[in-house]
Write a protein that holds these residues in place. Structure first.
Motif, PDB file in Angstrom:
ATOM      1  N   GLU A  89       8.783 -24.271  19.092  1.00 44.67           N
ATOM      2  CA  GLU A  89       7.544 -24.188  19.861  1.00 44.67           C
ATOM      3  C   GLU A  89       6.387 -23.551  19.094  1.00 44.67           C
ATOM      4  OE1 GLU A  89       7.214 -25.649  22.697  1.00 44.67           O
ATOM      5  OE2 GLU A  89       9.325 -26.251  22.765  1.00 44.67           O
ATOM      6  N   HIS A  90       6.680 -22.667  18.160  1.00 48.16           N
ATOM      7  CA  HIS A  90       5.611 -21.977  17.422  1.00 48.16           C
ATOM      8  C   HIS A  90       5.940 -21.975  15.930  1.00 48.16           C
ATOM      9  CE1 HIS A  90       3.931 -20.527  21.232  1.00 48.16           C
ATOM     10  NE2 HIS A  90       5.164 -20.227  21.583  1.00 48.16           N
ATOM     11  N   PRO A 146      -8.692  -9.719  15.416  1.00 51.31           N
ATOM     12  CA  PRO A 146      -9.402 -10.307  16.563  1.00 51.31           C
ATOM     13  C   PRO A 146      -9.074 -11.781  16.772  1.00 51.31           C
ATOM     14  CG  PRO A 146     -10.888  -8.930  15.282  1.00 51.31           C
ATOM     15  CD  PRO A 146      -9.615  -9.023  14.497  1.00 51.31           C
ATOM     16  N   GLU A 147      -8.760 -12.510  15.690  1.00 52.88           N
ATOM     17  CA  GLU A 147      -8.469 -13.940  15.809  1.00 52.88           C
ATOM     18  C   GLU A 147      -7.109 -14.221  16.434  1.00 52.88           C
ATOM     19  OE1 GLU A 147      -9.344 -12.454  12.998  1.00 52.88           O
ATOM     20  OE2 GLU A 147     -11.427 -13.096  12.766  1.00 52.88           O
ATOM     21  N   HIS A 148      -6.269 -13.200  16.600  1.00 54.33           N
ATOM     22  CA  HIS A 148      -4.967 -13.389  17.241  1.00 54.33           C
ATOM     23  C   HIS A 148      -5.174 -13.453  18.751  1.00 54.33           C
ATOM     24  CE1 HIS A 148      -2.991 -11.492  13.480  1.00 54.33           C
ATOM     25  NE2 HIS A 148      -2.874 -12.807  13.436  1.00 54.33           N
ATOM     26  N   THR A 149      -5.250 -14.660  19.270  1.00 48.42           N
ATOM     27  CA  THR A 149      -5.535 -14.849  20.690  1.00 48.42           C
ATOM     28  C   THR A 149      -4.282 -15.080  21.519  1.00 48.42           C
ATOM     29  OG1 THR A 149      -5.877 -17.218  20.326  1.00 48.42           O
ATOM     30  CG2 THR A 149      -7.809 -15.787  20.189  1.00 48.42           C
ATOM     31  N   GLN A 150      -3.174 -15.414  20.894  1.00 49.01           N
ATOM     32  CA  GLN A 150      -1.921 -15.607  21.625  1.00 49.01           C
ATOM     33  C   GLN A 150      -0.825 -14.782  20.969  1.00 49.01           C
ATOM     34  OE1 GLN A 150       0.029 -19.504  21.627  1.00 49.01           O
ATOM     35  NE2 GLN A 150       0.704 -19.171  23.729  1.00 49.01           N
ATOM     36  N   VAL A 182     -15.914 -19.626   9.359  1.00 45.69           N
ATOM     37  CA  VAL A 182     -14.533 -19.249   9.067  1.00 45.69           C
ATOM     38  C   VAL A 182     -13.624 -20.106   9.933  1.00 45.69           C
ATOM     39  CG1 VAL A 182     -12.850 -17.385   9.060  1.00 45.69           C
ATOM     40  CG2 VAL A 182     -15.245 -16.901   8.539  1.00 45.69           C
ATOM     41  N   ASP A 183     -12.697 -20.814   9.307  1.00 42.91           N
ATOM     42  CA  ASP A 183     -11.811 -21.713  10.039  1.00 42.91           C
ATOM     43  C   ASP A 183     -10.613 -20.933  10.569  1.00 42.91           C
ATOM     44  OD1 ASP A 183     -10.503 -23.825  11.118  1.00 42.91           O
ATOM     45  OD2 ASP A 183      -9.785 -24.651   9.213  1.00 42.91           O
ATOM     46  N   VAL A 184     -10.610 -20.666  11.871  1.00 42.20           N
ATOM     47  CA  VAL A 184      -9.484 -19.988  12.503  1.00 42.20           C
ATOM     48  C   VAL A 184      -8.871 -20.851  13.593  1.00 42.20           C
ATOM     49  CG1 VAL A 184     -10.312 -17.671  12.022  1.00 42.20           C
ATOM     50  CG2 VAL A 184     -11.062 -18.821  14.093  1.00 42.20           C
ATOM     51  N   GLY A 185      -9.275 -22.106  13.688  1.00 40.37           N
ATOM     52  CA  GLY A 185      -8.733 -22.980  14.717  1.00 40.37           C
ATOM     53  C   GLY A 185      -9.482 -22.820  16.020  1.00 40.37           C
ATOM     54  N   PRO A 186      -9.490 -23.856  16.844  1.00 41.47           N
ATOM     55  CA  PRO A 186     -10.257 -23.796  18.091  1.00 41.47           C
ATOM     56  C   PRO A 186      -9.709 -22.783  19.083  1.00 41.47           C
ATOM     57  CG  PRO A 186      -8.906 -25.782  17.995  1.00 41.47           C
ATOM     58  CD  PRO A 186      -8.827 -25.147  16.643  1.00 41.47           C
ATOM     59  N   GLN A 187      -8.442 -22.475  19.037  1.00 46.90           N
ATOM     60  CA  GLN A 187      -7.846 -21.537  19.980  1.00 46.90           C
ATOM     61  C   GLN A 187      -7.408 -20.240  19.313  1.00 46.90           C
ATOM     62  OE1 GLN A 187      -7.924 -22.183  23.182  1.00 46.90           O
ATOM     63  NE2 GLN A 187      -8.790 -24.206  22.814  1.00 46.90           N
ATOM     64  N   GLY A 188      -7.849 -19.988  18.109  1.00 45.87           N
ATOM     65  CA  GLY A 188      -7.443 -18.772  17.428  1.00 45.87           C
ATOM     66  C   GLY A 188      -6.070 -18.915  16.804  1.00 45.87           C
ATOM     67  N   LEU A 189      -5.418 -17.791  16.577  1.00 44.90           N
ATOM     68  CA  LEU A 189      -4.128 -17.756  15.899  1.00 44.90           C
ATOM     69  C   LEU A 189      -3.050 -17.210  16.828  1.00 44.90           C
ATOM     70  CD1 LEU A 189      -5.304 -16.270  12.478  1.00 44.90           C
ATOM     71  CD2 LEU A 189      -4.970 -18.677  13.054  1.00 44.90           C
ATOM     72  N   GLY A 230      -7.137  -9.335  26.816  1.00 47.54           N
ATOM     73  CA  GLY A 230      -7.889 -10.485  26.347  1.00 47.54           C
ATOM     74  C   GLY A 230      -7.076 -11.495  25.575  1.00 47.54           C
ATOM     75  N   ARG A 231      -5.767 -11.409  25.653  1.00 54.23           N
ATOM     76  CA  ARG A 231      -4.910 -12.331  24.909  1.00 54.23           C
ATOM     77  C   ARG A 231      -3.923 -13.008  25.851  1.00 54.23           C
ATOM     78  NH1 ARG A 231      -4.919  -7.893  20.628  1.00 54.23           N
ATOM     79  NH2 ARG A 231      -5.924  -8.844  18.814  1.00 54.23           N
TER      80      ARG A 231
END
Length: 608
Positions: A278-279, A359-363, A252-259, A382-383
């Motif tokens: 910036e985003h 879970p893929e929302h890291t930031q 599953v492609d979620v990017g190297p650093q998540g979303l 954890g974010r």
């Protein structure tokens, strides 16, 4: 003993494992029902909250696996978020047992557990609530460091890449619902604290008793296994080349650093510009704009982003937005309850946002008003957190209102509301974990730079609205506009004292005060009630507030070329056209008003 070569898993083996595990789990549940070996400990009286730290342990959240296994790592971190609430701030009496599964309970999807990774048969397989072994490993390690007794512990049959460095004192302790357990006991009372920072799982044990037994490191190895033989590295289902395996999952492609996701409460032009720059690809969650007071004319000069400019359609919680709008409308005219209704609405909004996080929302890019509620919900765990700060911390606000209340003890509006202390603490904890703080407010930037030194601070420029030049009419006395309602927290009492014996007219932008004597001694006072062209004919706009986080009226005055006198609490900083004074300083306010009029050639016209 040599390590057995890896063999591809078979369906018959998986069925056999499932049947045996169900039988063992059922038998264990019956035994625990008839004769419980441990109990569940709830968050107590915090008697050991200030006790010395006996041991602590840190373990990385995101760097203990292969990059292509990121979806399962993200699921693991989500499961740790859910599990943390069952273990954090738990205090266990002397001689009692802490059982991992008794404390956590059954890990079900309805509780928020998701697909994570589990070591099974030499493979890292996707499974519900997978990844909890990182918490059990950390608990066993910190308990061993504190000298506690490990009543029950089981080891893994393989290791995850980068986990358990050779020679470390990390203790291997696997768990599997509900019969493969980890149990810990100490001879003295102790407190467990569990924290998820943006990159680490941190466990601390506090207590006032000495360690019961001397600390002896335990290396990560299987029971009855040769200590010299390292555990094999497990294969991952998302990165394994055995595509014919029945457990194989497509990547599953979620990017190297998540979303990245932006959680917004209100719209401001400064934060909107920051997000665009910036985003630009960040997902957005924001409330539905609702104007229940539709008969009022909306503010002009600032405009929301056109739909065509937005990178994607934001998700909006209709139920929470409508509930908040109705609730705030209900309490709009109750001074103390009005602020409480705002906090209630922010809590409902934060709950709706937290339920939508993946879970893929890291930031997270979070507006400050939502921050303490998300901290309470554990959504920040954890974010990486970027804070869009538009206000002073609640502790600072209450301190400033307390100081103003001592100066004006007869004004009850300065004491009509104080936030729940637990909410104030939650905001402080959330600020302490922020990786970056973004704000256009000069006073907020100065204060948060001291309170959150770990965060990178970015000061934005205020956005000025479109405004035409103000035409002043000839009059006997200058027109001074107070850019707020007649409230003590906005500096109304200081302004009333500063204008005594002055030949002037006063225009109040908002609503009148409950104190009919407030403006006594001032010849002419008019109230705009937030309607009409309040800048017409204005000579000076003033706001000596004790607390002010959204100085939009002052920015409009600056854009229109009208001199502005404001306290530092308004956060204008070195904005051209504005003069700053300290909150509560009546003499400085009077001097600044005279200087503003003199600079505008009003002194001669009115004999000042």
């Amino acid at each position: 003993m040599s390590v057995q070569a890896w063999q591809p898993p078979r369906r018959i083996d998986a069925i056999d494992f499932w049947l045996r595990s169900r039988l063992l789990a059922t038998a264990h549940a019956l035994r625990e029902t008839l004769r419980p070996s441990a109990r569940r400990w709830t968050e107590g009286s915090h008697a050991l909250a200030d006790a010395p730290v006996l041991a602590h342990y840190r373990t990385p959240l995101w760097t203990d696996g292969r990059a292509d296994e990121f979806p399962l790592v993200a699921g693991k971190v989500q499961n740790l978020r859910v599990a943390r609430r069952a273990f954090d701030a738990v205090e266990v009496p002397a001689g009692e047992v802490l059982s991992f599964w008794r404390q956590l309970g059954r890990p079900a999807a309805w509780r928020g557990f998701v697909q994570g990774r589990e070591l099974r048969g030499g493979c890292v397989v996707p499974t519900l609530a997978g990844g909890l072994c990182q918490l059990s490993n950390a608990l066993a390690t910190v308990a061993s460091r504190a000298g506690f007794e490990l009543v029950e512990r089981h080891g893994h049959t393989a290791r995850i890449e980068q986990a358990g460095e050779p020679g470390s004192d990390a203790v291997d302790a696997t768990v599997f619902w509900n019969y493969v357990d980890l149990k810990v006991r100490a001879r003295h009372a102790w407190r467990l604290e569990v924290e998820l920072t943006g990159s680490e799982l941190v466990l601390r044990i506090r207590g006032r008793g000495a360690s019961a037994v001397p600390f002896a490191p335990v290396t990560m190895r299987r029971t009855n296994e040769d200590a010299s033989a390292p555990l094999p590295v497990a294969r991952g289902c998302l990165s394994c080349d055995q595509t014919a395996c029945f457990r194989h999952r497509p990547q599953v492609d979620v990017g190297p650093q998540g979303l990245t996701v932006a959680l917004l409460d209100t719209w401001t032009p400064e934060f909107a510009r920051y997000l665009r720059e910036e985003h630009p690809s960040a997902q957005r969650m924001q409330p539905v704009p609702m104007r229940l007071a539709f008969w009022r004319r909306p503010a002009t000069g600032w405009h929301r982003e056109p739909a065509a400019v937005a990178p994607q359609t934001p998700w909006a919680p209709w139920t929470a937005s409508l509930r908040r709008a109705l609730w705030q409308r209900l309490w709009a005219r109750r001074a103390g309850r009005r602020q409480a209704s705002l906090i209630d609405g922010q809590r409902w909004l934060a709950q709706a946002f937290a339920a939508r996080l993946k879970p893929e929302h890291t930031q997270l890019v979070v507006e400050q008003s939502l921050l303490p509620h998300l901290q309470r919900l554990g959504a920040l765990d954890g974010r990486s957190v970027v804070v869009l700060a538009g206000a002073l911390p609640m502790a600072d606000i209450e301190q400033r209102l307390d100081e103003a209340s001592r100066r004006w003890p007869d004004d009850a509006t300065l004491r009509d509301f104080r936030a729940d202390p637990s909410l104030v603490r939650a905001e402080s904890l959330a600020m302490a974990r922020a990786s970056a703080i973004v704000t256009p407010h000069a006073e907020v930037a100065r204060r948060l730079a001291a309170l959150a030194p770990q965060a990178m601070l970015r000061k934005l420029e205020w956005a000025l609205p479109r405004a035409g030049a103000v035409v002043r009419t000839d009059a006997d006395h200058p027109l001074i506009v107070f850019a707020a309602s007649a409230l003590a927290r906005k500096g109304a009492r200081e302004l009333a004292a500063a204008l005594q014996d002055w030949p002037c007219r006063l225009r109040v932008l908002g609503s009148p005060s409950d104190d009919a004597r407030l403006w006594r001694g001032i010849g002419h006072v008019e109230y705009m009630n937030w309607q009409g062209d309040w800048l017409a004919g204005a000579h000076v706009v003033v706001l000596p507030a004790h607390v002010e986080h959204s100085p939009r009226a002052l920015l409009r005055a600056v854009a229109a070329g009208v001199p502005v006198v404001a306290s530092t609490a308004c956060g204008l900083g070195a904005l051209p056209g504005a003069r700053e004074i300290a909150p509560g300083d009546v003499e400085a306010l009077r001097t600044a008003l005279r200087a503003a009029c003199r600079a505008d050639d009003l002194a001669d016209a009115f004999g000042w």
